[in-house]
Design an enzyme around this catalytic site. Sequence first.
Site: not given
Lengths: 338, 745
Positions: B635, B708, B637, B472-473, B515, B632-633, B642
């Site tokens: 996504n 987390e 959104k 669901g992440t 990820a 680095r992110i 999260q």
Amino acid sequence: MINFQYARAVSVSEAVRLMAGTPGAKFIAGGTNLVDLMKMDVERPTALIDVSRLPLDTVEETPGGGLHIGALVRNSDLAYHPLVERRYPVLSSALLAGASQQLRNMASIGGNLLQRTRCAYFYDVATPCNKREAGSGCSALGGLNRMNAILGTSDNCIAVHPSDMCVALAALEAKVHVTGTRGERVIAFADFHRLPEAEPQRDNNLAADELVTGIELPQRGFETHYSYLKIRDRSSYAFALVSVAVCLELGGGRIREARLALGGVAHKPWRDAGAEAALSGQSANEATFMRAAALVLSKAKGFGHNTFKIDLARRAVVRALSQAAGGTPQSQSNKKIA
Amino acid sequence: MAPYIGTATSRVDGLAKVTGTAKYAAEYNAPGLAHASMVGATIAKGRITRIDTTAALRVDGVITVLTHENRPPLADNDQAYNDDVAPEGTPFRPLYDGRIIFNGQPIALVVANTLEAARFAASLVRADYLTEPHVTDIHTKRDRGLAVKDPITPLDALFAPPKQRGAPGPALDGADVRHDGEYYVPIEHHNPMEPFASTAVVESDGRLTIYDKTQGVQNVQRYLCSVLGLKQDDVRVISTFVGGAFGVGLRPQFQAVLAALAARALGRSVRVVLTRQQMYVLGYRPAMIQRIVVGANANGTLNAITHDAVTVTSQHENYYRQETGWSGLLYSCANAKYAHRLAKLDLPTACDMRGPSAATGVYALECAMDELAAALKIDPVELRLRCYSDRDQHDNRPYSSKALRECYHQGAEAFGWHTRNPEPRAMRDGSELVGWGMASGVWDAFQAAITVRIRLSANGHAEVACATSDIGTGTATVMTQVAADMLGLPLDSVSVLLGDSTLPASPVEGGSWIAASVSNGIAATADAIRKELLRLAALMPDSSLSGTEADDVGLVDGMLVSRRDNARAVSIADAMRHSAVDQIEREITTNPIEDAARAHNTHSAVFAEVKVDEQLGVIRVTRVVSAIAAGRIVNTKTATSQILGGVVWGIGMALHEETAIDHRFGRVMNANFAEYHVPVHADVHNIKVIFVDEADDSNPLGIKGVGEIGIVGVAAAIANAVHHATGKRVRDLPITLDKLLGKPS
């Protein structure tokens, strides 16, 4: 699924007749409580007598200037009914403090009166509970009792009645119209629910074959000075730790009449005539409110986890009285305490 | 084409989820599917002397009732019940024998033609027990805990308390200011929306396909094979969509065994869905009693920290995580000492729950730091800056990156922290006391070995496959974004396969490691595809890319393009067609880059505003700012979601969540959503999420993971805000209003 009979009644008299002739049957309307209890194995009715389509879903003005509310009016419909909002705002407020919108859309007014306690032991058939199984013992007495009663308890049961609406109805001195095989009768609200005493399995004084057909509100609605204050463990969708319905009539800076009912503290909505009398004729100020609050809680008894409720209830009574006297009733949409 | 990495890409499976076409474990059907209902024990400890299923068997539609007396064979050794993330001990064996080791333990499975018949019949199963005394209260065992010392397995060794450094005793004695506090977090449950369920389908060749709710299909697959004594090829586990798991789906759960067992016994497909109540015996965040002592110099530098913890586990397995070590890691401090003991109770084994160990351990540390700041009369943010460390305090090594300082600055700025009156009870809004509190957060930036397969078709479509789960992440979305960028394709030309044990190997999804792991796995596999494309392109006559090195070309908009001269480009489709290649397939295992010389962590700074009714103690969390440093992110959104979810959970941890056990029965008494409180909408107000820039070269894409970190520190920030508002320190969670009622006001 547990097999049971199902019958849809087309008239009140038929419903009552069916009930009288079917031992172990239950009436069902919105089903928001009964179906849960059946799933949890707490209730095992032999038959469900569906009363949801009986013509008891109107709100009408009575010749005496009050309102007659059909037992099948939905909680949400009543909460937003223009006459209730305008003339009995404490009732509208209490309704909106309860459950969730979805539940209020389903739940009937009559059913709200008859909802059963949320005591954890009542719901768990693996534990003793006198209300569920007479004589098996009360697990809440020495157990987890944060949500349990502090007033009117007995050695057999410390469950609370979970309704918000009923607390307002108690303050408004509503009457309950019921019909049984022996005919119709009207029960004063204070006499409708029971204290646990030696028979905690009995929540109210309805006879086995009686059906609630409606609620009658007297003419006085206390639309100027009222409040319904519900204190709970989260902002919504939680049962009351303590709730207070207040109706005041003020004049010349003094309290002419006071109605005070508490929820979350007893096996029935809790009224205290002595405390109300102590308010009557007094100045509407904090000292007066504190005296009344002390009187209401003077006989309260805690059981450990719920002992804080005595202090909390005292504070809540003072606050609700202040809200009502000040004309600043508690909002049910803005969760900030007014 | 602009890159997808770093954008707010909507979930690739969002439409399927909101329209109901996404299928979850309990939604798969099969010809002749039977329905099963589990029966749970009603005692906490003892054994079944007699189990009576006759009434249940008489119910119309009931096929069988499985108990320990009539079940098919199950493995008889502990090793067979182990799984990838099992702690040391003796794993629970469902329906193995008549021994009861926790209340609610499965004792029978009723299988029927309909769910209704199964459920009714389950209520008719009667068991007689020989009960034994049980203990389920951490407090009664707090002084009799089992010390965590020298773990046997490598996994457990990771979680043992770090070694002492310096001499904390004398350092504390010499401290100008010392704070000594005990903090408590109760047992909490995960409560994912989707119930735990397994549909065991018997295929025409007799093999089993298990549609399961899990965070690791291959972990479940191996476990079921060994428990049921089946060959690897006989069981396939599929978990395409997961409606939340939060750690309780890391280990194989007993409903999967029950479903497979029944399907084997009957030769018929069987579905088991646990009720909400039954999910309260799957695993939980362990209750934790912890004592923290911190000593500081008057100037606000730390000179010693000691952290003693007692956490709950079962009698049969020793679950623990790094509960105490976070305290000595986060701040510059020469002297530190830890102790961790386990209260072994007659309960199921505790398990990972979002931010396991950090959510609880850092809660205590960050409350203690707030208490220290108050004692030192130093602003809480300023204290943390004075104690700031650029080096991992355990191993005295640098971080691969640590932008926590920027989190403090940007978070404080966005919150308006500089206008805070430091005095408790000094800020008001009418009848409400206003409090501002803050806390730091820290989590690991793990990475694990993972295998990814990519099939690139000449028509420009790529299929990316890996056995990881998307709990669901947004894993499937992140995988699509990364593959699209690496292969130079639009998002809709990439499809992702995951959650199937037959796909290339993946570890369980947890710990925020997927990820980074799967993204870098995709990048490495895409590299191999690109090299093959370049080889094919060079085969073309007069190829403009002949002689070009693989590192010098990129994939952009369906073209292989020289990075030095973008006029030198070859269409991917042309290159493949020239060599009559319809599809290029590569499957590559990517291992994390060895980098033990540096520490790898994510960080956060959380700021919270509470308003507390002075008379009634009603608490509202009116604002939260969470500033996150997590590399680095991929996504923005799904990553923001999260963190939002973590903050909401933190509000619940601070104010609401507590599993209520009646210790006389050893039984959870609030096993439902009405009585086990999590925040409702009305409890959640303004939440702002900030991702600070943090460049990290630990892996090629610089990803750290955000699953987390969002919850860590939130409960402390709120507890500190409650203190600032009211002047009362509540050191046991949840902070319910009764804990704020002092003498009648």
